[in-house]
Design a protein around this motif. Structure first.
Motif, PDB file in Angstrom:
ATOM      1  N   THR A  62     -28.277 -12.192   1.700  1.00 54.69           N
ATOM      2  CA  THR A  62     -28.065 -10.748   1.645  1.00 54.69           C
ATOM      3  C   THR A  62     -27.112 -10.463   0.496  1.00 54.69           C
ATOM      4  N   ARG A 116     -32.342  -3.049   7.526  1.00 56.60           N
ATOM      5  CA  ARG A 116     -31.100  -3.369   6.823  1.00 56.60           C
ATOM      6  C   ARG A 116     -30.824  -2.352   5.713  1.00 56.60           C
ATOM      7  N   HIS A 119     -20.569  -6.205   5.849  1.00 57.77           N
ATOM      8  CA  HIS A 119     -21.326  -7.450   5.735  1.00 57.77           C
ATOM      9  C   HIS A 119     -20.996  -8.435   6.851  1.00 57.77           C
ATOM     10  N   PHE A 145     -26.387  -8.499   9.834  1.00 59.22           N
ATOM     11  CA  PHE A 145     -25.804  -9.050   8.604  1.00 59.22           C
ATOM     12  C   PHE A 145     -25.070 -10.356   8.869  1.00 59.22           C
TER      13      PHE A 145
END
Length: 241
Positions: free
Chosen positions: A3, A158, A181, A192
Motif C-alpha cells: 500500500t 481502500r 496507514h 491497511f
C-alpha cells in the motif's frame, strides 16, 4: 510494498507505505544509509535479497515499490534479480526517472514503482513485457494497493477510505497519515493493517517527508514495536521503542 499513498501539503510531500508479508519471512533490517553508485541512499533492507521496497536519496528523491503491475500474475521465477534490487538501482541515481526508462527489465517479475524526483511524480508499471508510464500531478493525492494481494473490490474500498481521510483532514500531518496507514479499519483481511489467516501480516509502515531542501525517513516496525527516524540534513539516526 503493498500500500502506498502520496499527499502534498504546504510545500511538503508525504509518501507512506505499508509492507505486507508472510510471517515466515524475516523482518527487514533497520533503515540505514548506504552508498549506491556514489549516491547516498537510506532504506530499510530486506535480508532475503538485499533490496528494499522504499528508499530516499540525498537529492530529496524517493522511490517506492509495489508488487505486481496491472493484474495479479503467476510467478514464473527464478528471475534475473529481485524487484527490490531494481528499486535500489533506480534511486541510486541523480536522475531516477531517466534510469527507469532506460533500464532493461527482461526477466524481472511485474511491479509498480512510484517515483518522486525534482518535483515530478511518476508511476511506472512493468507488466512483465512492457513498461507503462503515467505522469501525475504532485499537488494531488493518490493511493495504490498491490494487485497481488487486493482484488478490485478491496482496492475500491481502500480508495474510498483514503478519499474520506483526505477530505476530512484539510490540515494533514505526517503523524495523521501514519495513523491512517496503521489502522485496520475493522477489516483484518483488506484493511491497511492486515492479519490474514493465511499468515499474511502488515510488517511495517514507512514514510518519507520531502521538502525543498531536506528529506526525513520514518520507519515503524509494527511487529517489533520499534520506531526509527533518519534525517538526511543532520545525518542522524534515532531509534525509539
Amino acid at each position: 510494498m503493498c500500500t502506498v499513498s502520496f499527499i502534498a501539503h504546504n510545500d511538503s510531500y508525504f509518501i507512506t507505505s505499508n509492507r505486507d508479508e508472510h510471517i515466515s519471512r524475516q523482518k527487514a533490517y533497520a533503515p540505514k544509509e548506504q552508498n549506491i553508485n556514489s549516491v547516498r541512499v537510506v532504506f530499510p533492507q530486506d535480508p532475503k535479497a538485499g533490496g528494499t521496497w522504499f528508499a530516499v536519496n540525498e537529492y530529496n528523491q524517493a522511490a517506492v515499490l509495489l508488487n505486481g503491475g496491472f493484474v495479479r500474475h503467476e510467478s514464473k521465477g527464478p528471475y534475473a534479480r529481485s524487484r527490490g534490487l531494481v528499486l535500489l538501482e533506480i534511486i541510486g541515481s541523480k536522475n531516477p526517472l531517466a534510469i527507469i526508462q532506460e533500464m532493461d527489465l527482461e526477466n524481472i517479475e511485474p511491479f509498480t514503482v512510484v517515483i518522486f524526483a525534482d518535483g515530478r511524480l511518476v508511476e511506472s508499471r512493468w507488466d512483465g513485457s512492457k513498461k507503462h508510464f503515467s505522469i501525475l500531478n504532485p499537488e494531488q493525492s493518490y493511493i495504490w494497493s498491490s494487485v497481488t494481494l487486493y482484488d478490485d473490490d478491496a482496492i475500491q474500498t481502500r480508495e474510498e477510505l483514503f478519499s474520506k481521510f483526505v477530505e476530512e483532514h484539510k490540515t494533514v500531518t505526517p503523524s495523521s497519515i501514519v495513523d491512517f496507514h496503521s489502522n485496520n479499519h475493522n477489516d483484518y483481511e483488506n484493511g491497511f493493517v492486515i492479519d490474514r489467516k493465511t499468515g499474511l501480516r502488515t510488517f511495517s509502515v514507512t514514510q518519507a517527508i520531502l521538502k525543498s531542501s531536506e528529506v526525513t525517513l520514518k520507519h515503524f516496525d509494527l511487529l517489533g514495536d520499534k520506531r526509527y527516524l533518519v534525517d538526511f540534513s543532520s545525518n542522524k539516526l534515532e531509534t525509539s521503542l
